[in-house]
Design a protein around this motif. Structure first.
Motif, PDB file in Angstrom:
ATOM      1  N   ASN A  89     -19.031  10.153 -23.040  1.00 15.48           N
ATOM      2  CA  ASN A  89     -19.582   8.858 -23.164  1.00 15.48           C
ATOM      3  C   ASN A  89     -18.731   8.121 -24.222  1.00 15.48           C
ATOM      4  O   ASN A  89     -18.064   6.988 -23.996  1.00 15.48           O
ATOM      5  CB  ASN A  89     -20.656   8.775 -23.467  1.00 15.48           C
ATOM      6  CG  ASN A  89     -21.212   7.413 -23.389  1.00 15.48           C
ATOM      7  OD1 ASN A  89     -21.486   6.507 -22.359  1.00 15.48           O
ATOM      8  ND2 ASN A  89     -21.558   6.619 -24.523  1.00 15.48           N
ATOM      9  N   ASP A  90     -18.446   8.864 -25.314  1.00 16.15           N
ATOM     10  CA  ASP A  90     -17.855   8.368 -26.449  1.00 16.15           C
ATOM     11  C   ASP A  90     -16.184   8.382 -26.166  1.00 16.15           C
ATOM     12  O   ASP A  90     -15.338   7.159 -26.328  1.00 16.15           O
ATOM     13  CB  ASP A  90     -17.698   9.461 -27.723  1.00 16.15           C
ATOM     14  CG  ASP A  90     -19.120   9.117 -28.437  1.00 16.15           C
ATOM     15  OD1 ASP A  90     -19.925   8.159 -28.215  1.00 16.15           O
ATOM     16  OD2 ASP A  90     -19.391  10.328 -29.241  1.00 16.15           O
ATOM     17  N   GLY A 138     -13.757  12.149 -20.705  1.00 13.36           N
ATOM     18  CA  GLY A 138     -14.180  10.865 -20.683  1.00 13.36           C
ATOM     19  C   GLY A 138     -13.104   9.647 -20.645  1.00 13.36           C
ATOM     20  O   GLY A 138     -13.054   8.810 -20.105  1.00 13.36           O
ATOM     21  N   LEU A 145     -20.277   4.839 -17.170  1.00 11.65           N
ATOM     22  CA  LEU A 145     -21.191   4.807 -18.245  1.00 11.65           C
ATOM     23  C   LEU A 145     -22.786   4.819 -17.635  1.00 11.65           C
ATOM     24  O   LEU A 145     -23.614   5.268 -18.219  1.00 11.65           O
ATOM     25  CB  LEU A 145     -20.930   3.534 -19.244  1.00 11.65           C
ATOM     26  CG  LEU A 145     -19.914   3.477 -19.916  1.00 11.65           C
ATOM     27  CD1 LEU A 145     -19.782   2.074 -20.646  1.00 11.65           C
ATOM     28  CD2 LEU A 145     -19.801   4.642 -21.013  1.00 11.65           C
ATOM     29  N   THR A 189     -23.305   8.444 -16.824  1.00 15.02           N
ATOM     30  CA  THR A 189     -23.657   9.267 -18.075  1.00 15.02           C
ATOM     31  C   THR A 189     -24.639   8.830 -18.649  1.00 15.02           C
ATOM     32  O   THR A 189     -25.549   9.846 -19.206  1.00 15.02           O
ATOM     33  CB  THR A 189     -22.302   9.216 -19.178  1.00 15.02           C
ATOM     34  OG1 THR A 189     -22.031   7.673 -19.541  1.00 15.02           O
ATOM     35  CG2 THR A 189     -21.199   9.504 -18.685  1.00 15.02           C
ATOM     36  N   GLY A 190     -25.120   7.458 -18.597  1.00 11.94           N
ATOM     37  CA  GLY A 190     -26.476   7.088 -19.179  1.00 11.94           C
ATOM     38  C   GLY A 190     -27.753   7.732 -18.397  1.00 11.94           C
ATOM     39  O   GLY A 190     -28.520   8.341 -18.875  1.00 11.94           O
ATOM     40  N   SER A 213     -27.954  11.623 -19.105  1.00 10.64           N
ATOM     41  CA  SER A 213     -28.469  12.056 -20.359  1.00 10.64           C
ATOM     42  C   SER A 213     -29.730  11.755 -20.550  1.00 10.64           C
ATOM     43  O   SER A 213     -30.550  12.341 -21.045  1.00 10.64           O
ATOM     44  CB  SER A 213     -27.747  11.381 -21.426  1.00 10.64           C
ATOM     45  OG  SER A 213     -28.002   9.744 -21.393  1.00 10.64           O
ATOM     46  N   VAL A 257     -26.308   1.905 -22.469  1.00  8.43           N
ATOM     47  CA  VAL A 257     -24.820   2.225 -22.674  1.00  8.43           C
ATOM     48  C   VAL A 257     -23.993   1.466 -21.830  1.00  8.43           C
ATOM     49  O   VAL A 257     -22.902   1.170 -22.213  1.00  8.43           O
ATOM     50  CB  VAL A 257     -24.660   3.868 -22.052  1.00  8.43           C
ATOM     51  CG1 VAL A 257     -25.400   4.798 -22.978  1.00  8.43           C
ATOM     52  CG2 VAL A 257     -25.129   3.913 -20.574  1.00  8.43           C
ATOM     53  N   GLY A 314     -21.140  -0.645 -23.842  1.00  3.24           N
ATOM     54  CA  GLY A 314     -19.627  -0.488 -23.263  1.00  3.24           C
ATOM     55  C   GLY A 314     -19.040  -1.736 -22.915  1.00  3.24           C
ATOM     56  O   GLY A 314     -17.903  -2.154 -23.252  1.00  3.24           O
TER      57      GLY A 314
END
Length: 246
Positions: A39-40, A173, A201, A204-205, A208, A223, A227
């Motif tokens: 994500n980063d 990512g 995103l 991934t959100g 997570s 997220v 973003g």
């Protein structure tokens, strides 16, 4: 019957739908950290390339900025994770060494201490003493490390593994916005990147949130909005007079 045999054989029986083993929580933490690292990589690289793409349509500056951001971000993540985990591992080793020394110097006191730990968990005095004696007879060091410190001496975190995992997850990512900005025609670069990044995103959100057992919708919105805001800000910076013309 096979099912009743499994129930009676409590030493080997495991429910097919329940995770067991001390490594499960560790693997789950690594997976969650990998998702966050990816994500980063998505957000930071997307913000960088969108900002450059809004200032110029030339491919070379966008590619250079994207690759530089990917490499710098991956190395930064790796170094940061290595230092952090190394510090944690050193602290854990110091605590384990101290516990091993205390066991050698005063085993009776340590047995009494272990008994009190299980008393505080709700066992009766007699049961707690029996549990402490049996665990001590089996592996006194492991028993005290788990009960007092919450550590497994055989499963300390590896800083090199943590560094590599962070670098790889960040790189994976970061590749998505880099490819999304480079592959389409110049007029479609920014819209395609925005769409691809927001979809990634959201994924991934959602993942997570599932790993952490939290609200999926809230995690996705958090997220995605973050973003989108990051890309909007860097896009605006690229549009500042004098930046885009320079």
């Amino acid at each position: 019957m096979a099912d009743s045999d499994n129930v009676r054989d409590t030493g080997s029986w495991k429910h097919p739908h329940e995770p067991h083993g001390g490594g499960f929580a560790s693997r789950l933490n690594w997976l969650r950290a990998g998702v966050l690292g990816a994500n980063d990589g998505i957000v930071s690289t997307a913000g960088l390339v969108v900002g450059v793409a809004s200032a110029t349509a030339a491919t070379t500056p966008i590619l250079t900025a994207g690759v530089a951001g990917l490499v710098a971000g991956a190395l930064s993540m790796a170094v940061g994770e290595y230092v952090s985990v190394s510090t944690q591992r050193d602290s854990e080793r110091a605590l384990l060494s101290q516990e091993k020394r205390e066991l050698a110097e005063d085993p009776d006191y340590e047995l009494a201490e272990l008994t009190q730990i299980y008393r505080h968990k709700g066992l009766t005095e007699a049961t707690a003493r029996q549990v402490a004696r049996e665990l001590t007879a089996h592996d006194a060091f492991a028993a005290h490390a788990e009960a007092e410190l919450g550590l497994d001496p055989n499963e300390l975190t590896n800083p090199w593994q943590a560094a590599l995992s962070s670098a790889v997850s960040f790189t994976c990512g970061a590749l998505l916005p880099l490819l999304a900005i480079l592959l389409p025609p110049p007029t479609w670069r920014i819209p395609v990147t925005f769409a691809a990044v927001l979809l990634a995103l959201a994924a991934t959100g959602s993942l997570s949130a599932r790993l952490g057992g939290s609200n999926r919708r809230r995690a996705v919105l958090r997220v995605v909005i973050g973003g989108a805001l990051a890309m909007a800000v860097t896009y605006g910076i690229g549009q500042i007079p004098g930046v885009s013309s320079g």
